[in-house]
Motif scaffolding. Structure first.
Motif, mmCIF file in Angstrom:
data_model
loop_
_atom_site.group_PDB
_atom_site.id
_atom_site.type_symbol
_atom_site.label_atom_id
_atom_site.label_comp_id
_atom_site.label_asym_id
_atom_site.label_seq_id
_atom_site.Cartn_x
_atom_site.Cartn_y
_atom_site.Cartn_z
ATOM 1 N N MET A 48 2.187 1.967 -10.979
ATOM 2 C CA MET A 48 0.832 2.220 -10.608
ATOM 3 C C MET A 48 -0.173 1.790 -11.896
ATOM 4 O O MET A 48 -0.985 1.137 -11.915
ATOM 5 C CB MET A 48 0.532 3.487 -10.160
ATOM 6 C CG MET A 48 0.966 3.970 -8.792
ATOM 7 S SD MET A 48 1.171 5.875 -8.397
ATOM 8 C CE MET A 48 -0.711 6.215 -8.741
ATOM 9 N N VAL A 49 0.514 1.977 -13.020
ATOM 10 C CA VAL A 49 -0.072 1.627 -14.061
ATOM 11 C C VAL A 49 -0.056 0.247 -14.509
ATOM 12 O O VAL A 49 -0.877 -0.424 -15.070
ATOM 13 C CB VAL A 49 0.492 2.450 -15.529
ATOM 14 C CG1 VAL A 49 -0.098 1.814 -16.850
ATOM 15 C CG2 VAL A 49 0.493 3.957 -15.797
ATOM 16 N N ALA A 50 1.055 -0.428 -13.994
ATOM 17 C CA ALA A 50 1.039 -1.889 -14.237
ATOM 18 C C ALA A 50 0.548 -2.526 -13.320
ATOM 19 O O ALA A 50 0.269 -3.814 -13.271
ATOM 20 C CB ALA A 50 2.560 -2.198 -14.090
ATOM 21 N N GLY A 51 0.111 -2.032 -12.092
ATOM 22 C CA GLY A 51 -0.586 -2.636 -11.047
ATOM 23 C C GLY A 51 0.260 -3.210 -9.948
ATOM 24 O O GLY A 51 -0.210 -3.927 -9.073
ATOM 25 N N LEU A 52 1.451 -2.814 -10.025
ATOM 26 C CA LEU A 52 2.501 -3.207 -8.934
ATOM 27 C C LEU A 52 2.494 -2.324 -7.693
ATOM 28 O O LEU A 52 2.951 -2.767 -6.800
ATOM 29 C CB LEU A 52 4.030 -3.223 -9.700
ATOM 30 C CG LEU A 52 4.029 -4.104 -10.796
ATOM 31 C CD1 LEU A 52 5.356 -4.199 -11.702
ATOM 32 C CD2 LEU A 52 3.610 -5.676 -10.509
ATOM 33 N N GLU A 53 1.910 -1.267 -8.071
ATOM 34 C CA GLU A 53 1.563 -0.122 -6.728
ATOM 35 C C GLU A 53 0.446 0.244 -6.620
ATOM 36 O O GLU A 53 -0.166 0.443 -7.754
ATOM 37 C CB GLU A 53 2.673 1.114 -7.050
ATOM 38 C CG GLU A 53 4.234 0.890 -6.962
ATOM 39 C CD GLU A 53 4.442 0.627 -5.418
ATOM 40 O OE1 GLU A 53 3.874 1.069 -4.572
ATOM 41 O OE2 GLU A 53 5.801 0.567 -5.212
ATOM 42 N N SER A 54 -0.306 0.171 -5.541
ATOM 43 C CA SER A 54 -1.684 0.731 -5.497
ATOM 44 C C SER A 54 -1.739 2.083 -5.680
ATOM 45 O O SER A 54 -0.856 3.021 -5.494
ATOM 46 C CB SER A 54 -2.115 0.495 -3.996
ATOM 47 O OG SER A 54 -1.435 1.017 -3.137
ATOM 48 N N ILE A 55 -2.804 2.635 -5.946
ATOM 49 C CA ILE A 55 -3.176 3.988 -6.334
ATOM 50 C C ILE A 55 -3.889 4.807 -5.225
ATOM 51 O O ILE A 55 -4.869 4.042 -4.688
ATOM 52 C CB ILE A 55 -4.014 4.366 -7.684
ATOM 53 C CG1 ILE A 55 -3.977 5.723 -7.673
ATOM 54 C CG2 ILE A 55 -5.313 3.596 -7.630
ATOM 55 C CD1 ILE A 55 -4.655 6.167 -9.380
ATOM 56 N N THR A 56 -3.468 5.976 -4.442
ATOM 57 C CA THR A 56 -3.978 6.598 -3.558
ATOM 58 C C THR A 56 -5.224 7.266 -3.867
ATOM 59 O O THR A 56 -6.158 7.446 -3.007
ATOM 60 C CB THR A 56 -2.954 7.415 -2.632
ATOM 61 O OG1 THR A 56 -1.782 6.593 -2.305
ATOM 62 C CG2 THR A 56 -3.323 7.950 -1.272
ATOM 63 N N GLY A 57 -5.061 7.770 -5.077
ATOM 64 C CA GLY A 57 -6.489 8.881 -5.484
ATOM 65 C C GLY A 57 -6.072 9.091 -7.032
ATOM 66 O O GLY A 57 -5.033 8.735 -7.635
ATOM 67 N N GLY A 58 -7.438 9.318 -7.666
ATOM 68 C CA GLY A 58 -7.469 9.376 -8.887
ATOM 69 C C GLY A 58 -7.899 8.471 -9.741
ATOM 70 O O GLY A 58 -8.041 7.254 -9.112
ATOM 71 N N THR A 59 -7.634 8.323 -11.087
ATOM 72 C CA THR A 59 -7.839 7.153 -11.853
ATOM 73 C C THR A 59 -7.020 6.911 -12.865
ATOM 74 O O THR A 59 -6.209 7.745 -13.467
ATOM 75 C CB THR A 59 -9.355 7.373 -12.566
ATOM 76 O OG1 THR A 59 -9.209 8.265 -13.338
ATOM 77 C CG2 THR A 59 -10.525 7.522 -11.526
#
Length: 355
Positions: A48-59
């Motif tokens: 998620m930090v890398a941008g390879l997984e989307s984030i569902t919530g939060g920042t």
């Protein structure tokens, strides 16, 4: 270089929640290790930090920028994977500078960065070779070199040493740590190996079930775990846990077999409360008075002796720096170092030692 802030990060695949509101602050130049058992969510968080997984919530923020919706190429990060992910038909040099050529960097910049990275990682003699001509450790260095030449704000490592043999893993741990000391680049490193975490990290994040159990320096987590999960996960062999009750008069732990152990501190516990006493194997020593246990198995390693003991309905593990010769079935008496004891609530697993 930049700080990384993860705030309330959640990840779900349909109705399956994988991460449950993770909060982590990573300072500029810090080496942070995410550690935990398989399936705890550490690799998902890294991706998620890398941008390879989307984030569902939060920042997720890198520097002053929220990167939730930025593609990986715009996040100024470089990632080193478990599988090396090298192009087999390209030479070492071509693999290392491939991303720079995609960015259309000037030829002199590419040459300068390649030379600097190759010298840092001792890859100069191998620049014209192909990945198939390299050892596992050399391939991992090439993968690291490919990340270094990009001069990113953040390095991300996803279990990079798991494919290496034990001796090479130790060597590469040292090389990665030395590299970080030279470059001072913010680094997030994922592993399931708590020895890697303890030896490499400035700060460890222990995860379980998509949640953060504890964050702290390696020695803080080792000396003052928040709960039984952290206590048994950090440290090898694991901390011993004995079931029993707390006796307020004298601050005493009473084992299931009726033995009494003075704690040397006053826990946040009530008289008669069901508790777990924690003692690390190296904090047990042979004594005239203490816990009588029966030797089950002995494992001498040269510099220390590990002994598995049967005590009551359970087992104890002791590690002695001195050499001892024990026989299976031999009865010995061991006593813990009072100042090193831990006490946990038997139900919640939370620490009752608040000093």
């Amino acid at each position: 270089m930049a700080e990384v802030n993860i705030s309330g990060a959640r990840k779900a695949y349909g109705t399956l929640n994988v991460l449950h509101g993770v909060d982590i602050e990573i300072r500029d130049g810090e080496f942070v290790v995410l550690v935990g058992p398989s399936g705890c969510g550490k690799s998902t968080l890294l991706r998620m930090v890398a941008g390879l997984e989307s984030i569902t919530g939060g920042t997720i923020s890198i520097g002053k920028n929220v990167v939730n919706n930025l593609p990986p190429k715009d996040r100024d990060i470089a990632m080193v994977f478990q599988s090396y992910a090298l192009y087999p038909h390209k030479t070492v040099a071509e693999n290392m500078v491939f991303a720079l050529r995609l960015q259309k960097q000037p030829a002199d910049v590419i040459k300068q960065r390649l030379q600097a990275a190759a010298e840092t990682l001792d890859l100069v003699p191998y620049l014209d070779r192909y990945p198939r001509q390299l050892s596992g450790g050399q391939r991992q260095r090439v993968a690291m070199g490919r990340a270094i030449v990009r001069s990113p704000q953040v390095f991300l490592f996803d279990e990079p040493l798991s494919n290496l043999d034990a001796k090479l893993r130790v060597q590469m741990r040292k090389e990665i740590k030395e590299l970080h000391q030279r470059l001072k680049t913010t680094t997030i490193y994922v592993t399931h190996d708590q020895v890697e975490a303890m030896t490499m990290a400035d700060k460890i994040v222990v995860m379980q079930g998509g949640k953060v159990e504890q964050i702290g320096t390696p020695l803080k987590l080792y000396d003052r775990p928040n709960n039984t999960f952290v206590a048994t996960f950090i440290g090898s062999p694991s901390m011993n846990l004995l079931k029993g009750q707390y006796k307020a008069d004298g601050a005493i732990f009473v084992t299931e077999t009726g033995d009494e152990i003075g704690l040397g501190f006053t826990p946040a516990a009530t008289d008669g409360q069901s508790v777990l006493l924690g003692v690390r194997p190296e904090h047990l020593s042979l004594a005239e008075r203490g816990l009588k246990a029966t030797v089950s198995v002995t494992e001498p390693t040269g510099h220390e002796t590990m002994v598995f003991l049967r005590y009551g309905p359970g087992e104890l593990v002791a590690v002695f720096s001195e050499r001892h010769e024990f026989e299976p079935g031999q009865v010995v008496t061991v006593a813990p170092r009072t100042e090193k004891l831990h006490l946990f609530d038997a139900g919640s697993g939370k620490t009752l030692r608040l000093d």
